[in-house]
Design a protein around this motif. Structure first.
Motif, mmCIF file in Angstrom:
data_model
loop_
_atom_site.group_PDB
_atom_site.id
_atom_site.type_symbol
_atom_site.label_atom_id
_atom_site.label_comp_id
_atom_site.label_asym_id
_atom_site.label_seq_id
_atom_site.Cartn_x
_atom_site.Cartn_y
_atom_site.Cartn_z
ATOM 1 N N ASP A 117 0.979 -1.291 0.031
ATOM 2 C CA ASP A 117 0.144 -0.015 -0.068
ATOM 3 C C ASP A 117 0.740 1.287 -0.017
ATOM 4 N N ILE A 118 0.359 2.223 -0.500
ATOM 5 C CA ILE A 118 1.171 3.702 -0.383
ATOM 6 C C ILE A 118 0.147 4.592 0.026
ATOM 7 N N TRP A 119 0.781 5.632 0.977
ATOM 8 C CA TRP A 119 -0.019 6.525 1.583
ATOM 9 C C TRP A 119 0.626 7.815 1.449
ATOM 10 N N GLN A 120 0.133 8.582 1.141
ATOM 11 C CA GLN A 120 0.645 10.219 0.972
ATOM 12 C C GLN A 120 0.482 10.943 2.213
ATOM 13 N N ASP A 121 1.673 11.135 2.787
ATOM 14 C CA ASP A 121 1.713 11.874 4.170
ATOM 15 C C ASP A 121 2.918 12.252 4.613
ATOM 16 N N THR A 122 3.153 12.963 5.754
ATOM 17 C CA THR A 122 4.560 13.075 6.222
ATOM 18 C C THR A 122 4.669 12.376 7.763
ATOM 19 N N VAL A 123 5.570 11.530 7.834
ATOM 20 C CA VAL A 123 5.663 10.974 9.241
ATOM 21 C C VAL A 123 6.213 12.076 10.242
ATOM 22 N N THR A 124 6.013 12.011 11.410
ATOM 23 C CA THR A 124 6.460 12.993 12.456
ATOM 24 C C THR A 124 6.665 12.510 13.465
ATOM 25 N N GLU A 125 6.438 11.341 13.836
ATOM 26 C CA GLU A 125 6.934 10.630 15.224
ATOM 27 C C GLU A 125 6.807 9.155 15.103
ATOM 28 N N PHE A 126 7.931 8.579 15.572
ATOM 29 C CA PHE A 126 8.130 6.998 15.758
ATOM 30 C C PHE A 126 6.984 6.699 17.084
ATOM 31 N N MET A 127 6.469 5.406 16.967
ATOM 32 C CA MET A 127 5.956 4.960 18.111
ATOM 33 C C MET A 127 6.747 3.978 18.667
ATOM 34 N N ILE A 128 7.372 4.245 20.035
ATOM 35 C CA ILE A 128 8.342 3.257 20.427
ATOM 36 C C ILE A 128 7.910 2.991 21.865
ATOM 37 N N GLN A 129 7.843 1.751 22.296
ATOM 38 C CA GLN A 129 7.815 1.109 23.450
ATOM 39 C C GLN A 129 9.014 0.046 23.831
ATOM 40 N N HIS A 130 9.306 0.151 25.047
ATOM 41 C CA HIS A 130 10.667 -0.668 25.909
ATOM 42 C C HIS A 130 11.372 -0.773 24.661
#
Length: 368
Positions: A117-130
């Motif tokens: 899949d392709i999505w047009q957008d800008t990643v602003t943050e990583f979701m990180i746990q442990h």
């Protein structure tokens, strides 16, 4: 649209496209996130693939099932085998591609990939746990979760372009930079620094006197990048041309060297050795009275030419003054000026040999 994937790839340049297709073809459910679907696989600088050392890498990608060689063959407007004066092991394939056709062909590859899949957008943050990646958040307030994330941001992380004293934020001309990811990664212990590269002017071919240049036609033999296809070349083949700077050109650049961001302290980052600016070449090789320039077409039918060897961050008017001292370019008109660009990079000692980051599990870095 689903919001959970096996792999998320951030950035749809050369590295991002190859990573996304490779993962999808191996059975993973992949999301490719790009800031602009119209510039997927954009050839940011020269619309060429390969060359000395780099051509061998493209063939290695082909041998591993990648698509760069195939797409290049399909969109090539010139193919040459460099280094023929040496043995066959040193021969280096190089192709000039039609810039817009290259984008179009890569888009076809991506659209035909069943698990992608392709999505047009800008990643602003990583979701990180442990200390493990779990997904990403975007500017449009979307959340996508994944087992693995691959960052291939190229020159877009806090990108800043330099046209003499003029500074313009962006990852590429007329395209916005990406903010937030570097800052987040630094806050959790990553070390980043600034890298610099540049690109030259784009010239209007109608203003070039080609009779004063040296023609460099391509080769129309059996050689291709990919070993998987042996079709006839699909596009009209075009020549490149050789020009030379001279002492007058050099004197103009030396006279204005204090206006170059590379030399006046405006740019403090480091640059790759393989891509020096014309200012750097004239300063480093002060004894040389001339430097080669390659005038290369950007497409099958366009009059836009790339001036390989004249990467510069000098003010626009200085670039033009210097260009018009070159034989064949006395009346040159340009589509856009050359510029330098600074952007964030991460020290590769923070990566495992798989390109997975050491601090965060299942987060990978690749590309520029």
């Amino acid at each position: 649209m689903i919001s959970k994937y096996d792999i998320i790839v951030i950035g749809a340049g050369h590295a991002g496209c190859e990573a996304a297709v490779a993962a999808a073809n191996l059975g993973s459910k992949v999301l490719l996130i790009t800031m602009d679907m119209n510039s997927i696989a954009q050839m940011s600088c020269n619309p060429a693939v390969g060359g000395i050392a780099k051509g061998q890498i493209v063939r290695e990608i082909d041998a591993l099932g990648g698509y760069m060689g195939i797409v290049t063959d399909d969109t090539s407007i010139q193919f040459r085998m460099l280094n023929r004066s040496k043995g066959p092991a040193m021969w280096s394939p190089r192709a000039q591609s039609d810039r817009s056709r290259y984008i179009q062909r890569w888009r076809e590859v991506l659209d035909d990939c069943a698990n992608l899949d392709i999505w047009q957008d800008t990643v602003t943050e990583f979701m990180i746990q442990h200390n493990t990646i779990e997904g990403v958040k975007t500017r449009l307030n979307c959340e996508f979760r994944a087992k693995c994330v691959i960052l291939t941001a190229g020159t877009f992380l806090n990108g800043l372009m330099h046209f003499g004293e003029i500074q313009v934020a962006g990852g590429r001309i007329s395209e916005p930079a990406s903010y937030g990811l570097t800052e987040q990664l630094k806050s959790i212990g990553f070390v980043s620094d600034r890298m610099k590269t540049g690109t030259p002017v784009r010239i209007n071919g109608n203003s070039i006197d080609f009779s004063k240049l040296i023609e460099q036609p391509g080769e129309d033999d059996f050689h291709r990048f990919s070993f998987l296809k042996r079709e006839k070349r699909l596009l009209k083949q075009r020549s490149c041309f050789l020009a030379h700077t001279n002492e007058t050109t050099h004197e103009i650049i030396r006279r204005h060297i204090g206006q170059s961001p590379i030399y006046n302290g405006q740019i403090k980052s480091i640059g790759p050795r393989y891509c020096p600016s014309i200012e750097t070449k004239i300063t480093t090789f002060a004894d040389k009275i001339s430097h080669q320039l390659f005038v290369e077409p950007e497409g099958e039918n366009t009059q836009e030419y790339y001036l390989n060897g004249f990467s510069s961050s000098l003010p626009i008017e200085v670039q033009l003054e210097a260009l018009r001292t070159i034989e064949g370019l006395e009346n040159v008109r340009i589509y856009r000026a050359g510029y330098a660009i600074e952007y964030d990079y991460f020290d590769p000692v923070q990566l495992k040999n798989t390109l997975e980051t050491k601090p965060i599990k299942n987060l990978f870095f690749a590309g520029q």
